[in-house]
Design a protein around this motif. Sequence first.
Motif: not given
Length: 453
Positions: A6, A8, A14, A17-19, A22, A45, A102
């Motif tokens: 990833f 970000t 953001n 949201e990446t977490e 994941w 992201n 997502r």
Amino acid sequence: MATVAFHTLGCKVNFYETEGIWQLFKKEGYEQTDFEGRADVYVINTCTVTNTGDKKSRQMIRRAIRNNPDAIIAVTGCYAQTAPAEVAAIPGVDIVIGTQDRDRLILLVKQVQAERRPVNAVRNIMKTREFEELDVPEFNGYTRAFLKIQEGCNNFCTFCIIPWSRGLIRSRKPESVLVQARQLVQAGYEEIVLTGIHTGGYGEDLDSYGLAELLGELDQLEGLRRIRISSIEASQLTEKMLHVLSSSTKMCRHLHIPLQAGEDTVLQAMKRKYTTEEYARKLELVRKAIPQAAITTDVIVGFPGETDAMFEAGYRFMEQMNFAEMHVFPYSKRTGTPAARMSGQVDEAVKNERVRRLIELSQRMRLAYTLPFAGQVLEVVAEKGHYEGEGQVELVGQSDNYLQIAFQGPKELAGRMIQVRVTEVDMPLCRGVLVREGAAFKPRRASVVNGSF
């Protein structure tokens, strides 16, 4: 085992949201690997708050493609939402998914793996009315937990593209917020930071339930010791909200209240929903409700039409507000916003000089706010620092009123809330000593660097 990497860009939302993304891959059996290495899937992201954000996003997309030309390249976030065709046109991009849906990402990855055809899954965000649920029960490398409670913004400030990349306000259902908060407490987090695109607007789309009611329920959550609001507008500091803030046993003595400009003509051109007089009144009420509160803010310098006289008036206003810190940004044209088409664009050299002056003002105000806490014992959430000692490490903790304090202590304290006595006041870090049952491990006379005590 399949691997995912990833990268970000942009804001805390953001990163949150990446977490969440994941967690989707983790449940599918993926292993997370470094973005600079070789992975089977890369997720970028993106950010679009400025034109520079778009450029950096494209750079990271191309870097992922170079790292492994055979990988699945998935692009999400604000830039993907506002310019999906532009992103999809980059050779090597397989999936474009924007700021919603997502939860479909794993299915789209499988689809691309099977068909080897790129997918543009971006929909019109302005038609979306439901909050996108992303389960985030833990955070890699964080000792404080973030909890996203809302999405979107209804303000349409003239300098901002975000409503077009995030849509209108959608609030997370209260029961969902509370379930996630309980999970975070069970995972060992003692502080939760409530975040969103327009966090203080939580509940504007709900029936008779807003941020004040949510804070009241979170305040009753057993095991949770601290609640912090990432940002709230002056207009959202209602009498009900101030009552909750003043009566809560868990609310941090820190509010981030964006100002953006300290002069009414500029505020009007920005389409901000308050005057300087109204803003000043709200800060006065906050300080009555929460004594010694740290009030931080955002300021945009050199907005189109901002004259020297307007800037000087704004400077004097900010000086009177006694902020604990200002985050100062030079105005940057954002293609697609009304401000980018305005006349009276300010010269870059003028903007830079104004930024310099406001940063100096912020530093003086930061020190003035911090000085009274020399010698006091504050509770901090400890984070591991970089400097190893004999049996101890250099830890840094954030107090409820936004002070960053460095101190020596056992590395096992990372993530825990402990007491520290402030011994030196400085910027950006104060220094302190760990306190156990009211007594310092290594008593030191409180002193001040760059000040007097």
